[in-house]
Scaffold this motif. Structure first.
Motif, mmCIF file in Angstrom:
data_model
loop_
_atom_site.group_PDB
_atom_site.id
_atom_site.type_symbol
_atom_site.label_atom_id
_atom_site.label_comp_id
_atom_site.label_asym_id
_atom_site.label_seq_id
_atom_site.Cartn_x
_atom_site.Cartn_y
_atom_site.Cartn_z
ATOM 1 N N SER A 190 0.831 -1.210 0.000
ATOM 2 C CA SER A 190 0.000 0.000 0.000
ATOM 3 C C SER A 190 0.859 1.251 0.000
ATOM 4 O O SER A 190 2.025 1.213 0.407
ATOM 5 C CB SER A 190 -0.949 0.024 1.198
ATOM 6 N N ILE A 191 0.296 2.336 -0.483
ATOM 7 C CA ILE A 191 0.894 3.653 -0.252
ATOM 8 C C ILE A 191 -0.209 4.554 0.302
ATOM 9 O O ILE A 191 -1.401 4.351 0.031
ATOM 10 C CB ILE A 191 1.505 4.320 -1.508
ATOM 11 N N THR A 192 0.219 5.551 1.086
ATOM 12 C CA THR A 192 -0.717 6.495 1.693
ATOM 13 C C THR A 192 -0.237 7.914 1.415
ATOM 14 O O THR A 192 0.941 8.218 1.590
ATOM 15 C CB THR A 192 -0.792 6.268 3.218
ATOM 16 N N VAL A 193 -1.174 8.764 0.970
ATOM 17 C CA VAL A 193 -0.861 10.182 0.748
ATOM 18 C C VAL A 193 -1.787 11.041 1.616
ATOM 19 O O VAL A 193 -2.863 10.595 1.997
ATOM 20 C CB VAL A 193 -0.994 10.586 -0.739
ATOM 21 N N LEU A 251 3.175 -5.241 -7.250
ATOM 22 C CA LEU A 251 3.595 -3.925 -7.734
ATOM 23 C C LEU A 251 3.559 -3.897 -9.259
ATOM 24 O O LEU A 251 3.626 -4.939 -9.908
ATOM 25 C CB LEU A 251 5.002 -3.613 -7.227
ATOM 26 N N ASP A 295 7.063 -0.582 -12.659
ATOM 27 C CA ASP A 295 7.967 0.421 -12.078
ATOM 28 C C ASP A 295 8.265 0.131 -10.604
ATOM 29 O O ASP A 295 9.055 0.849 -9.976
ATOM 30 C CB ASP A 295 7.359 1.827 -12.201
ATOM 31 N N GLY A 296 7.569 -0.836 -10.035
ATOM 32 C CA GLY A 296 7.809 -1.189 -8.634
ATOM 33 C C GLY A 296 6.992 -0.349 -7.668
ATOM 34 O O GLY A 296 7.385 -0.157 -6.515
ATOM 35 N N ILE A 297 5.845 0.135 -8.137
ATOM 36 C CA ILE A 297 5.006 0.995 -7.291
ATOM 37 C C ILE A 297 3.558 0.513 -7.240
ATOM 38 O O ILE A 297 3.121 -0.278 -8.086
ATOM 39 C CB ILE A 297 5.033 2.470 -7.776
ATOM 40 N N VAL A 298 2.829 1.014 -6.249
ATOM 41 C CA VAL A 298 1.392 0.747 -6.117
ATOM 42 C C VAL A 298 0.623 1.640 -7.076
ATOM 43 O O VAL A 298 -0.292 1.207 -7.776
ATOM 44 C CB VAL A 298 0.935 1.002 -4.663
ATOM 45 N N VAL A 299 1.013 2.913 -7.100
ATOM 46 C CA VAL A 299 0.380 3.889 -7.979
ATOM 47 C C VAL A 299 1.338 5.074 -8.050
ATOM 48 O O VAL A 299 2.147 5.278 -7.138
ATOM 49 C CB VAL A 299 -1.012 4.311 -7.433
ATOM 50 N N ASP A 300 1.263 5.834 -9.124
ATOM 51 C CA ASP A 300 2.076 7.044 -9.267
ATOM 52 C C ASP A 300 1.641 8.020 -8.172
ATOM 53 O O ASP A 300 0.530 8.545 -8.202
ATOM 54 C CB ASP A 300 1.829 7.624 -10.661
ATOM 55 N N ILE A 301 2.527 8.257 -7.216
ATOM 56 C CA ILE A 301 2.168 9.058 -6.050
ATOM 57 C C ILE A 301 1.833 10.509 -6.438
ATOM 58 O O ILE A 301 1.002 11.161 -5.801
ATOM 59 C CB ILE A 301 3.308 8.982 -5.000
#
Lengths: 132, 132, 132, 132, 132, 132
Positions: B3-6, B43, B46-52
């Motif tokens: 997950s990522i959180t903004v 992932l 690009d190795g990410i959850v979503v473009d932050i």
């Protein structure tokens, strides 16, 4: 479900590959404040999830391999895009390995899942959460 | 699960209907510090959850429709009790809509769930957490 | 004395010179969460210390010259040991320069002092606090 | 899933039994900052998870039985190792009891799960999370 | 003025004497998250206020004399009302003593003032701030 | 100098007059998390700066006159631009008045200065700091 969470931090340099990263494709760095949550359904005979001193020591040991480094030069990370998400999983995998080697102490085999969160600023973080 | 959180924030006025709200039935307001967590099992390339950057831009866009407003006067919220819980769901629904329009970029269709948390003070928050 | 404080952040790489820095002599990096406090004795005719939008824009502009960089390679920092303390002063000096160029808007000449704080982790920060 | 979280704190003395606790076997103490998250799938007719005033009052009442006490002397905790994990569960059980007595108000029977988190410092916390 | 701030914590038991303390006259305890700010007008030849590793080690050493103790039983605190304010000054005095013994390293004699802050919960703290 | 700091919060609606405020000229609102620091050179006979219970009660009383209100309609604020800076001073003045009426208890006349800080989001705050 019971859990405990411990916190440490690392300071690293790295660059990211891919147009999506914009200026983060340049060599830059980050402080990651790292929270690790250990979970299990029942407490051990001491009434704890895991020995918090051991958990912190194991986390420091895992992070020690990254701290004050340029991740672009680390052989263990060769060819990897060391995004925050990737690093959360990387730390998770090393914690699982330490757990399987018994470094978290007797009874720690009852730990069922772990969540690793890396806070990279006051407005962004990434996590990996998985079963053991 | 990765997950990522903004984090972003809004400042709104509103009043709540119902005796349970006591003095909050009067016109008052709130700063909501909004955390949005995006989750997926794997992932992207690009190795990410979503473009932050996109995630933050979409969140700002969704919040922009509420920010610096009196929610009692907003037609999109007509007849609604704009509790913190309701607003968490409202923002969740708009994020899902943006996701379905492709605004979170290629690969974002792999996002499986989203959690929206609104911190209304140092002692209270509300969330909506749902699958897509 | 009145004050307002705004917050932004940067992510940089650098190395430090001197045995006192131990492993931080290696190329590594940091997220600096930057708080800037502007102070004055009286408010302007709008009832504010400074236009918070301008203050944030000026801070972003100053930080933009450092963000996503390897400070070891920046000509503006040639030969400097870019400690957190040094960077707090560096940012302070650039804010003063922006203030003297009028970038903080009419009435901002009444600002008397500025404090710049860089949080480098959850357990350490550095500041520079000075009169104008 | 909707949720709301409220925060209170207590200050207690206690000692822990077992070699794993090292110096914490001596009589010492802690501030626990306590977060309680209440969750349910749908909102009630007022658009809330639970009356936040009642939820806070019930939490204060539960914590009141522990606050400013030496837990080693409390009959309700006789023979217990009052670890942070144990206390999270102890508070959870008392919240469930209050819920079953209707103290959280009409409609609160729709609450499906509760998470109790005790922050014992800036680097450690423990939780109990369970269904009702 | 330059400064750096470091953070540590302790967990203690104690009781307070005086009707003003209400239920805190009973034996209870606290986690104190301790921030120490060191200030000086100019940086040393390494570009720092003080060696942050030494500063943290000295702080840990000072706090070690209190940590996991019942302060009511400590001979060094005999007859004292160990309020948060008192403890802030107590720690300040011991830091000054360590500084005068040279434990903060060469150049630390340029430190001009120190502020010690003890956070006892998410809603209360106390400080002592003094010149050397 | 000794100090203690206590925290409370309010939730208000208001609008601001002046082009500098942009969209904040519309009716909107804010949560203000309010920190009040009381300072004095010596402790009283109980070893405290001020009775923290009284200080919190007085702060709640002062804030109670603003909480859950539309500040545009408050007669006490008629014709004022209720900026965060202005409100910090407004609360400061009322605290001084309460202090002069003896509401902070015996010995509180030794308080020398007060700082009031209003956090309006995770990225902005305003303060008023003054002598008594």
């Amino acid at each position: 479900m019971y859990s405990i969470t411990v916190r440490e931090h690392i300071m690293i340099a790295h660059s990211l590959r891919g147009a999506v990263f914009g200026p983060a494709q340049q060599l830059h760095g980050a402080t990651y404040v790292v929270d690790v949550e250990f979970r299990r359904s029942t407490l051990d005979s001491d009434g704890i999830v895991v020995d918090i001193s051991r958990a912190t020591a194991v986390l420091r040991d895992v992070l020690g391999g990254l701290n004050y480094r340029n991740l672009d030069d680390e052989s263990a990370l060769k060819g990897q895009n060391t995004t925050t998400e990737f690093l959360a999983r990387f730390i998770f995998d090393r914690l699982i390995a330490a757990l399987s080697r018994g470094e978290l102490g007797p009874g720690s085999s009852a730990i069922e899942s772990i969540r690793v969160t890396l806070h990279e600023s006051h407005v962004a973080s990434a996590s990996f959460d998985g079963r053991i």
